[in-house]
Design an enzyme around this catalytic site. Structure first.
Site, mmCIF file in Angstrom:
data_model
loop_
_atom_site.group_PDB
_atom_site.id
_atom_site.type_symbol
_atom_site.label_atom_id
_atom_site.label_comp_id
_atom_site.label_asym_id
_atom_site.label_seq_id
_atom_site.Cartn_x
_atom_site.Cartn_y
_atom_site.Cartn_z
ATOM 1 N N ALA A 56 0.971 -1.171 -0.053
ATOM 2 C CA ALA A 56 -0.013 0.035 0.054
ATOM 3 C C ALA A 56 0.898 1.132 0.229
ATOM 4 O O ALA A 56 1.935 1.345 0.963
ATOM 5 C CB ALA A 56 -0.876 0.055 1.298
ATOM 6 N N VAL A 82 4.460 -1.150 3.273
ATOM 7 C CA VAL A 82 4.248 0.068 3.118
ATOM 8 C C VAL A 82 5.242 0.466 1.933
ATOM 9 O O VAL A 82 6.257 0.089 1.735
ATOM 10 C CB VAL A 82 4.788 1.027 4.115
ATOM 11 N N LYS A 83 4.504 0.724 0.867
ATOM 12 C CA LYS A 83 5.293 1.408 -0.439
ATOM 13 C C LYS A 83 5.703 2.880 -0.493
ATOM 14 O O LYS A 83 5.020 3.625 -0.279
ATOM 15 C CB LYS A 83 4.460 0.968 -1.406
ATOM 16 N N VAL A 84 6.963 2.970 -0.570
ATOM 17 C CA VAL A 84 7.542 4.502 -0.667
ATOM 18 C C VAL A 84 8.308 4.553 -1.973
ATOM 19 O O VAL A 84 8.877 3.808 -2.577
ATOM 20 C CB VAL A 84 8.327 4.802 0.655
#
Ligand code: G3P
Length: 218
Positions: A56, A82-84
């Site tokens: 996400a 968590v996608k950054v």
């Protein structure tokens, strides 16, 4: 090799999960827009269908807000990654969240030097975009080979190479030959993996010949 599906379409995700071959899901803001649903409940629903990592992506680009967004996303379910973005601020968020034990997927990687930084920042996954590199006349698979070779030199780096922006089965086959850990593919590309005209032709002949025997197994 792990198979993730690159979509936010819950029907496609349910369908692929039922094959027993699906290991995770990746989403991004464009896929969320396409799905046309509220982001947080959708990620929650996806996480209830798939037990593997579900990426996400944060929406902001500054460190403080991305960190807050990342912490909120991580709370949705244990399997959220968590996608950054691969920016200085994104990697700072990656380090902070990874140090807390949150899985982080660093996205928008287009070079080996960027992939080195993501590994040093403790990313669980690095996402090099093969298709978008091919689109500009570069060699996406060559980048995968470089990153896998580099990561294999360091036992203390646990970042998995997640091949993204996959456009066709050859991207998957070649990534497997290189030894990439994960591929994330649009649903239609996963379906293409099954297909071969000789399989269809051979099966049709077997079905016809079996009918001619007049027998039944059950
Ligand atoms: O999820 C990121 C990546 O897979 C996007 O692919 O087809 O938009 O280049 P694409």
């Amino acid at each position: 090799m792990k198979f993730f599906v690159d979509t936010a379409d819950i029907n496609d995700i349910r369908d692929l999960a039922s094959t027993g071959l699906l290991d995770g899901v990746t989403t991004n803001p464009s896929l969320i827009m396409k799905a046309g649903k509220a982001f947080i409940p959708l990620i929650e629903e996806i996480c209830s269908v798939v037990s593997g990592p579900v990426s996400a992506e944060v929406a902001s680009t500054d460190y403080e807000t991305m960190l807050k967004e990342g912490k909120k996303l991580a709370k949705i379910a244990k399997n959220v990654a968590v996608k950054v973005p691969l920016t200085p601020a994104g990697l700072k968020v990656c380090k902070a969240l990874s140090d807390e034990g949150t899985m982080v997927n660093v996205t928008l990687c287009f070079s080996a030097s960027q992939a080195i930084l993501a590994a040093k920042a403790g990313a669980a996954f690095i996402s090099p975009f093969v298709g978008r590199l091919d689109d500009i006349g570069a060699d996406g698979l060559n980048l995968i080979a470089d990153i896998v070779e580099i990561y294999n030199n360091y036992d203390d780096w646990n970042t998995e190479v997640l091949v993204a922006s996959v456009r066709h089965p050859i991207h998957i086959v070649e990534s497997a030959k290189i030894g990439a850990h994960v591929v994330t593919c649009p649903p239609d590309v996963i379906k293409k993996l099954y297909s071969h005209p000789l399989t269809d032709k051979g099966l049709a002949a077997f079905v016809e010949d079996w009918k001619k025997t007049g027998q039944s197994i059950l």
